[in-house]
Design an enzyme around this catalytic site. Sequence first.
Site, PDB file in Angstrom:
ATOM      1  N   ASP A 333       0.900  -1.288  -0.025  1.00  0.00           N
ATOM      2  CA  ASP A 333       0.109  -0.088   0.003  1.00  0.00           C
ATOM      3  C   ASP A 333       0.787   1.250   0.056  1.00  0.00           C
ATOM      4  OD1 ASP A 333       1.083   0.369   2.600  1.00  0.00           O
ATOM      5  OD2 ASP A 333      -0.576   0.225   3.469  1.00  0.00           O
ATOM      6  N   ASP A 335       1.529   4.645   2.320  1.00  0.00           N
ATOM      7  CA  ASP A 335       0.992   5.351   3.760  1.00  0.00           C
ATOM      8  C   ASP A 335       1.447   6.791   3.808  1.00  0.00           C
ATOM      9  OD1 ASP A 335       0.419   2.614   5.029  1.00  0.00           O
ATOM     10  OD2 ASP A 335       2.400   2.351   4.303  1.00  0.00           O
ATOM     11  N   ASP A 423      -3.309   4.293   2.869  1.00  0.00           N
ATOM     12  CA  ASP A 423      -3.747   4.784   4.436  1.00  0.00           C
ATOM     13  C   ASP A 423      -3.137   6.119   4.639  1.00  0.00           C
ATOM     14  OD1 ASP A 423      -4.383   1.905   4.763  1.00  0.00           O
ATOM     15  OD2 ASP A 423      -2.432   1.339   5.636  1.00  0.00           O
TER      16      ASP A 423
END
Length: 498
Positions: A333, A335, A423
């Site tokens: 992902d 962040d 995120d």
Amino acid sequence: LGHAVSKNMLRWPHPRKRLRSEEAPLAGSEKAAFGDVHIFLVERKMGRSRRSFLTQLARSKGFVVEDVLSDAVTHVVSEDGEASSLWAWLKDHSRSDLSRMHVLDISWFTDSMKEKRPVAVETKHLIQDVLPEVSTPTSAAAVSQYACQRRTTTENHNKNLTDAFEVLAENYEFNGMEGQCLAFRRAASVLKSLSWEVRSSERVHELPCLGETMEELILQYGRSFEVNKILSDERYQTLKLFTSVFGVGLKTAEKWYRRGLRTFPDVLEEPSIHLNRMQQSGFLHYGDISRAVSKAEAQALGSIIDEAVHAITPDGTLTLTGGFRRGKDFGHDVDFIVTTPERGQEERLLTSIIQHLKQQGILLFSDYQSSSFDMSKLPSHRFEAMDHFAKCFLILRLEGREVEGGLCRAEGDSRDWRAVRVDLVSPPPDRFAFTLLGWTGSRFERDLRRFARLERRMLLDNHALFDKTKKEFLAATTEKDIFAHLGLEYIEPWQRNA
Ligand code: CTP
Ligand code: MN
Ligand code: MN
């Protein structure tokens, strides 16, 4: 996104500045130079009685010999042939600036005794510090048991072993054996920090966190029989598959396994299973979000979110964190930390960003968690995996044209977009440094907490650092402040891939 790490910055260790050498004989007259020389004899390897004999000998010839390694010392003399462990010892036992001292082998001392005066320091006398500031030691004995005292880049010289150890650790985790799991994770982390490939038993033996079982695994099997057995185990494979879905934790995966489900179709076709919103999105975008995100894709997402932040407030800032800040080329992902200098506005900033992304039509999924941060409830003595700041777990639609060099696409995929996990966390401005340190990871952070608790009587988490002795919170505006409070040398983000 000024944090992208260039290839240059990743090249490490830096050749350490050479110590002074081949200097002209000490300045001034011979007599004055004599008095300026303060010798310290290292007892390690030399032994106590020999040290005291040599001390008396030198003093009888008019030399100044110091009993302790203080600032007054100019010449450190050692019989320790292992430069790296000697330097590690010196750094542990000295508060003074070692770069201002000569660190010499015994030949300088014996030459000086023969000449009845301190001979000029020559290169042949020097014991060079082969260590960069903290470690990448060439000696196993100098490796710290704490990841926060090791420098771990993305370059792993023991990948076969660490991969095998991680399979074992994961299998212990799947079987609820937390102690064993942690032991293997710690061992893998130590191996990742080494600048050499582990082969000989002698070196394994001296390493911290590597018990006998692990030594045996390394020496006899390498990528062992046991590992292969786990990899082909049905339960392991199934739990691994199910937990790879966004929103599916170990508990859910085990529940499904116990019900006899083994594949995604098994789960999706089972009428009694109700997937939550996160799991539904996890299955829907499985192909995309189980594929690695590239640095270029992370950069593109940075620009998109940065634009959103600035459309909301000109004072807002976006900071890349997580694996990409540690210099990784790929991640699961991306962040980011978002902040605004106006106190109390961090939640509004985050919800506005989500709104903005939605209006742009690129928000595929959002799980927003409002802040439960309360400074008056700190310090927390419990270990909490999650912090209390406002945060969101997103899936965004990333268009190929936004990405320099194009998307990371699966073979045969002709779409010009992909789904990516992002995120975002939004701490109050005075909590930024702690959040950055925590979210930059990796497992490094856990050892930092352990070190703080066990070695410094301090409590560290993503919110704050509390000194239990002084009974007060220690303020920090940068990560460097936190390392300094802990009495640790600063470790750069790309050296935290523990
Ligand atoms: N983290 C955290 N609190 C959360 C979520 C994450 O402190 N609520 C921390 C994790 O401990 C981790 C870091 O944020 O150290 C990044 O988490 P994650 O994205 O899962 O890992 P990465 O190191 O970024 O790995 P990857 O590149 O695979 O994403
Ligand atoms: Mn990440
Ligand atoms: Mn993450």
